[in-house]
Design an enzyme around this catalytic site. Structure first.
Site, PDB file in Angstrom:
ATOM      1  CB  CYS A  77      -0.806  -0.017   1.143  1.00  0.00           C
ATOM      2  SG  CYS A  77      -1.934   1.466   1.388  1.00  0.00           S
ATOM      3  CB  CYS A 191      -3.058   3.887  -5.432  1.00  0.00           C
ATOM      4  SG  CYS A 191      -4.391   2.948  -4.472  1.00  0.00           S
TER       5      CYS A 191
HETATM    6  N1  DGL Z   1      -3.949   0.345  -1.993  1.00  0.00           N
HETATM    7  C1  DGL Z   1      -3.726   1.570  -1.157  1.00  0.00           C
HETATM    8  C2  DGL Z   1      -2.283   2.356  -1.709  1.00  0.00           C
HETATM    9  O1  DGL Z   1      -1.702   1.799  -2.270  1.00  0.00           O
HETATM   10  C3  DGL Z   1      -4.546   2.552  -0.723  1.00  0.00           C
HETATM   11  C4  DGL Z   1      -5.948   2.312  -0.856  1.00  0.00           C
HETATM   12  C5  DGL Z   1      -6.851   3.374   0.131  1.00  0.00           C
HETATM   13  O2  DGL Z   1      -6.869   4.409   0.021  1.00  0.00           O
HETATM   14  O3  DGL Z   1      -7.352   2.732   1.094  1.00  0.00           O
HETATM   15  O4  DGL Z   1      -2.369   3.612  -1.572  1.00  0.00           O
END
Ligand code: DGL
Length: 269
Positions: A77, A191
């Site tokens: 993430c 993301c």
């Molecule tokens: N998958 C996450 C990232 O890479 C974040 C998604 C969210 O906002 O929860 O930032």
């Protein structure tokens, strides 16, 4: 790291985004035992403050690693990695691999020297991203675009719901229609949810763009950290996804199954 037991990685994200990373790790290390944890109840991370994420993540990751007992953790993430990686590392006594937005390869790939960083609103405003731009893209014009809605759209897609391309276009058109937008030829998918929408993103723009993520780079890092560890998947321990929250839908369970997580367990957050 000892060589007598089968190595295991815990992949962590706010939701299904880390599956884009888990898929790359599986490609490189097909016999690695993996667990996955999704912080469903606290998503979206991109809309949370730094203080909220720093307060929650070290403790949550400590609890999850106590349960799973992995050899390493992948914070799959960008929002969590760019905000709380050092706090998480301080709370755990095993290696923690974070995601670094792919600004360096995007800058290198760009011919027009105009790139965009598409992340959550949290990620694109982090100092960490400014530092990467200064270090690796100082010869580029860099357009930053934050979106919370694309996270939700990716969650919907992987829960089996149809995706309307107009929703995707609405999220990304500001960066292409704004100043220098017509020159963008590389977009950093900053993301982990966004590679899950690669086809929809491609179909939503007319100009030629490379969409660059960090999945393979993370998989290579996992391979390096686990060098020397046995990667024989135990027959009696199927890869498991832990969903932090009260419940989940059958379609979402199927998604985790399709990505190789045979057991899906809801944990109360
Ligand atoms: N998958 C996450 C990232 O890479 C974040 C998604 C969210 O906002 O929860 O930032």
């Amino acid at each position: 790291m000892n060589t007598t037991h089968a190595g295991q990685a815990l992949i962590f994200d706010s939701g299904v985004g880390g599956l884009s990373v888990a898929a790359e790790i599986r490609k490189r290390l097909p016999n690695l035992q993996m667990s996955y944890a999704a912080d469903d109840i606290f998503r979206p991370y991109g809309a949370k403050t730094e203080a909220q994420l720093k307060a929650r993540l070290p403790r949550l990751l400590w609890e999850l690693t106590e349960t799973v007992q992995p050899d390493l953790v992948v914070i799959a993430c960008n929002t969590a990695s760019t905000t709380a990686l050092s706090d998480i590392r301080a709370a755990l006594d095993i290696p923690v691999i974070g995601v670094v937005p792919a600004i360096k390869p995007a800058a290198a790939a760009s011919r027009t020297k105009t790139i965009a960083v598409l992340g959550t609103p949290g990620t694109v405003e982090r100092r960490y991203v400014d530092d990467l731009i200064n270090d690796f893209a100082s010869d580029c014009r860099v357009i930053l675009q934050g979106s919370v809605n694309l996270v939700d759209i990716a969650e919907k897609k992987l829960a089996g719901e149809p995706v309307d391309l107009d929703w995707v276009r609405t999220e990304i058109s500001p960066m292409f229609n704004g100043r220098n937008g017509a020159d963008i030829d590389a977009v950093v998918l900053a993301c982990t949810h966004f590679p899950l929408l690669r086809e929809e993103l491609k179909a939503s723009v007319t100009q030629s763009v490379q969409w660059i993520d960090s999945g393979d780079a993370i998989a290579r890092r996992v391979e390096t950290v686990l060098k020397g560890v046995s990667l024989k998947q135990p027959q009696d321990r199927p890869d498991t996804a832990l969903l932090v929250g009260p419940e989940t839908s059958p379609a979402r369970i199927k998604t985790f199954n399709d990505f190789g997580f045979e057991r899906v367990v809801a944990l109360m957050g």
